[in-house]
Design a protein around this motif. Sequence first.
Motif, PDB file in Angstrom:
ATOM      1  N   ARG A  79       0.837  -1.196   0.000  1.00 21.54           N
ATOM      2  CA  ARG A  79       0.000   0.000   0.000  1.00 21.54           C
ATOM      3  C   ARG A  79       0.876   1.252   0.000  1.00 21.54           C
ATOM      4  O   ARG A  79       2.052   1.216   0.372  1.00 21.54           O
ATOM      5  N   ALA A  80       0.282   2.339  -0.432  1.00 24.33           N
ATOM      6  CA  ALA A  80       1.009   3.610  -0.448  1.00 24.33           C
ATOM      7  C   ALA A  80       1.275   4.068   0.980  1.00 24.33           C
ATOM      8  O   ALA A  80       0.452   3.853   1.869  1.00 24.33           O
ATOM      9  N   PRO A  81       2.430   4.689   1.227  1.00 19.21           N
ATOM     10  CA  PRO A  81       2.712   5.185   2.584  1.00 19.21           C
ATOM     11  C   PRO A  81       1.710   6.267   2.983  1.00 19.21           C
ATOM     12  O   PRO A  81       1.171   6.979   2.136  1.00 19.21           O
ATOM     13  N   SER A  82       1.469   6.379   4.275  1.00 25.92           N
ATOM     14  CA  SER A  82       0.467   7.312   4.784  1.00 25.92           C
ATOM     15  C   SER A  82       0.908   8.774   4.680  1.00 25.92           C
ATOM     16  O   SER A  82       0.089   9.676   4.741  1.00 25.92           O
ATOM     17  N   GLY A  83       2.213   8.993   4.542  1.00 28.67           N
ATOM     18  CA  GLY A  83       2.706  10.366   4.500  1.00 28.67           C
ATOM     19  C   GLY A  83       2.973  10.943   5.861  1.00 28.67           C
ATOM     20  O   GLY A  83       2.960  12.161   6.047  1.00 28.67           O
ATOM     21  N   ASN A  84       3.223  10.097   6.829  1.00 29.25           N
ATOM     22  CA  ASN A  84       3.523  10.546   8.187  1.00 29.25           C
ATOM     23  C   ASN A  84       4.918  10.025   8.576  1.00 29.25           C
ATOM     24  O   ASN A  84       5.058   8.866   8.954  1.00 29.25           O
ATOM     25  N   TRP A  90      29.726   7.154  -1.029  1.00 27.73           N
ATOM     26  CA  TRP A  90      28.683   6.157  -1.275  1.00 27.73           C
ATOM     27  C   TRP A  90      27.703   6.060  -0.105  1.00 27.73           C
ATOM     28  O   TRP A  90      26.600   5.523  -0.248  1.00 27.73           O
ATOM     29  N   ALA A  91      28.080   6.579   1.044  1.00 24.13           N
ATOM     30  CA  ALA A  91      27.192   6.532   2.213  1.00 24.13           C
ATOM     31  C   ALA A  91      25.887   7.263   1.952  1.00 24.13           C
ATOM     32  O   ALA A  91      24.870   6.975   2.596  1.00 24.13           O
ATOM     33  N   SER A  92      25.867   8.206   1.017  1.00 27.21           N
ATOM     34  CA  SER A  92      24.630   8.926   0.719  1.00 27.21           C
ATOM     35  C   SER A  92      23.536   7.983   0.233  1.00 27.21           C
ATOM     36  O   SER A  92      22.367   8.161   0.556  1.00 27.21           O
ATOM     37  N   VAL A  93      23.921   6.962  -0.524  1.00 24.68           N
ATOM     38  CA  VAL A  93      22.935   6.026  -1.080  1.00 24.68           C
ATOM     39  C   VAL A  93      22.396   5.107   0.010  1.00 24.68           C
ATOM     40  O   VAL A  93      21.184   4.941   0.175  1.00 24.68           O
ATOM     41  N   VAL A  94      23.300   4.523   0.784  1.00 25.04           N
ATOM     42  CA  VAL A  94      22.864   3.583   1.815  1.00 25.04           C
ATOM     43  C   VAL A  94      22.119   4.308   2.939  1.00 25.04           C
ATOM     44  O   VAL A  94      21.181   3.768   3.533  1.00 25.04           O
ATOM     45  N   ALA A  95      22.487   5.560   3.219  1.00 26.86           N
ATOM     46  CA  ALA A  95      21.779   6.326   4.250  1.00 26.86           C
ATOM     47  C   ALA A  95      20.351   6.639   3.817  1.00 26.86           C
ATOM     48  O   ALA A  95      19.422   6.638   4.634  1.00 26.86           O
ATOM     49  N   THR A  96      20.161   6.900   2.534  1.00 25.07           N
ATOM     50  CA  THR A  96      18.807   7.141   2.026  1.00 25.07           C
ATOM     51  C   THR A  96      17.959   5.886   2.163  1.00 25.07           C
ATOM     52  O   THR A  96      16.793   5.940   2.563  1.00 25.07           O
ATOM     53  N   ARG A  97      18.555   4.744   1.850  1.00 24.88           N
ATOM     54  CA  ARG A  97      17.836   3.470   2.036  1.00 24.88           C
ATOM     55  C   ARG A  97      17.556   3.222   3.510  1.00 24.88           C
ATOM     56  O   ARG A  97      16.481   2.720   3.870  1.00 24.88           O
ATOM     57  N   HIS A  98      18.492   3.569   4.366  1.00 30.94           N
ATOM     58  CA  HIS A  98      18.324   3.430   5.811  1.00 30.94           C
ATOM     59  C   HIS A  98      17.133   4.265   6.297  1.00 30.94           C
ATOM     60  O   HIS A  98      16.324   3.823   7.109  1.00 30.94           O
ATOM     61  N   ALA A  99      17.029   5.485   5.765  1.00 31.98           N
ATOM     62  CA  ALA A  99      15.928   6.366   6.165  1.00 31.98           C
ATOM     63  C   ALA A  99      14.573   5.783   5.762  1.00 31.98           C
ATOM     64  O   ALA A  99      13.594   5.910   6.494  1.00 31.98           O
ATOM     65  N   LEU A 100      14.498   5.144   4.596  1.00 31.70           N
ATOM     66  CA  LEU A 100      13.242   4.508   4.179  1.00 31.70           C
ATOM     67  C   LEU A 100      12.846   3.399   5.147  1.00 31.70           C
ATOM     68  O   LEU A 100      11.657   3.180   5.396  1.00 31.70           O
ATOM     69  N   THR A 101      13.845   2.708   5.671  1.00 30.96           N
ATOM     70  CA  THR A 101      13.571   1.646   6.646  1.00 30.96           C
ATOM     71  C   THR A 101      13.096   2.226   7.973  1.00 30.96           C
ATOM     72  O   THR A 101      12.175   1.707   8.602  1.00 30.96           O
ATOM     73  N   ARG A 102      13.724   3.310   8.397  1.00 32.05           N
ATOM     74  CA  ARG A 102      13.358   3.944   9.667  1.00 32.05           C
ATOM     75  C   ARG A 102      12.004   4.627   9.604  1.00 32.05           C
ATOM     76  O   ARG A 102      11.284   4.700  10.611  1.00 32.05           O
ATOM     77  N   PHE A 103      11.644   5.154   8.443  1.00 33.84           N
ATOM     78  CA  PHE A 103      10.396   5.904   8.296  1.00 33.84           C
ATOM     79  C   PHE A 103       9.584   5.345   7.112  1.00 33.84           C
ATOM     80  O   PHE A 103       9.469   5.988   6.066  1.00 33.84           O
ATOM     81  N   PRO A 104       9.040   4.139   7.267  1.00 33.75           N
ATOM     82  CA  PRO A 104       8.349   3.488   6.149  1.00 33.75           C
ATOM     83  C   PRO A 104       7.089   4.203   5.692  1.00 33.75           C
ATOM     84  O   PRO A 104       6.606   3.951   4.584  1.00 33.75           O
ATOM     85  N   GLU A 105       6.537   5.096   6.517  1.00 34.46           N
ATOM     86  CA  GLU A 105       5.320   5.813   6.141  1.00 34.46           C
ATOM     87  C   GLU A 105       5.604   7.170   5.503  1.00 34.46           C
ATOM     88  O   GLU A 105       4.676   7.895   5.125  1.00 34.46           O
ATOM     89  N   ALA A 106       6.873   7.543   5.397  1.00 35.25           N
ATOM     90  CA  ALA A 106       7.216   8.821   4.767  1.00 35.25           C
ATOM     91  C   ALA A 106       6.826   8.811   3.295  1.00 35.25           C
ATOM     92  O   ALA A 106       6.914   7.782   2.624  1.00 35.25           O
ATOM     93  N   ARG A 107       6.398   9.955   2.805  1.00 34.03           N
ATOM     94  CA  ARG A 107       6.031  10.037   1.379  1.00 34.03           C
ATOM     95  C   ARG A 107       7.254  10.300   0.509  1.00 34.03           C
ATOM     96  O   ARG A 107       7.386   9.736  -0.571  1.00 34.03           O
ATOM     97  N   TYR A 108       8.164  11.144   0.985  1.00 30.25           N
ATOM     98  CA  TYR A 108       9.364  11.471   0.219  1.00 30.25           C
ATOM     99  C   TYR A 108      10.588  11.409   1.125  1.00 30.25           C
ATOM    100  O   TYR A 108      10.495  11.656   2.335  1.00 30.25           O
TER     101      TYR A 108
END
Length: 322
Positions: A69-74, A128-146
């Motif tokens: 499902r789409a993330p809630s945006g929170n 290269w840490a910029s890429v893995v950190a962005t992926r890390h943030a998606l894991t930490r905040f799965p409901e974020a929209r962007y």
Amino acid sequence: MHFAYPPRKTSNPPPYLPRSGGTSRLPGLRRSRLKVIALVGIAFIVFIYILTRPSSSSGHGGSTTTKRRAPSGNPPVVLVTVLDEKRYSKAYIDTVKENRIQYAEKHGYEAFFANIHDYDLKNAPPSWASVVATRHALTRFPEARYVWFLDQNAFIMNPRLSLEEHLMKPARLESLMIKGQPVVPPDSIITTFTHLKGPDVDFVLTQDKEGLSSGSFVVRNGEWAEFLLETWFDPIYRSYNFQKAETHALEHIVQWHPTILQKLALVDQRIINAYNQPKQGAEYQEGDLVVRFAECDKIGPQACEIESKRLAQQWRKAFTSS
């Protein structure tokens, strides 16, 4: 005479058929073999389905769905910055953190800080840490929209501009997209799509005078974002020893993977990535959202800190009056 295929009939019966009398066991054998073949076929189909079905996720009620499902945006946006606390002074790092936190709090976002030394990059350059950190943030905040990645050596200068209204709102984004633009200027034969619409964009970044600039980019949370980041962070690309590490790797995959290019939008550099030095790219002007001290880290940490002092006074004044 030899036949390419066996003839349809033969005068010699197969060895497993009885020559005369008795009851043939052939129907029973056929049924048994058909059952085995059917079971193997079903198992194979199930195996392929498991491999190819969309990633499943559980809803709040615990039920499993076959489509994420789409993330809630929170929160609506997670602002990601990778910090090098061993190389830069504490005062400088604290100023960068303060800048991100104040902007995030003003718009209801989250600020996510990663330490460049916390990731095992397998001897790849630290950028290269910029890429893995962005992926890390998606894991930490799965409901974020962007997720908005912004390089450490940059300040947000205009607190009044939210990322959604300034950039990611579909109508606004569609008006900003640079269509038919060579991905690697000036003469790359691979260009951005001319028919792309705002709602279809999942990845936004800019170019400078040398090519793509990965110091400030935005990804829309979802399965495609995960695909992008996993492809980008592939060990093969990290081992290529590109001159500009993850930036040149990105230029490579954008030009060779239409599945990434078809979700990419380039916008004017001043929208999210203005530079304080005009010789490197579009120069920052008052009112722009961001200013980056591009290439200062090649001179040394002190160069970045010196360049940041005047701009730090400006962003604090802007935040106070907003």
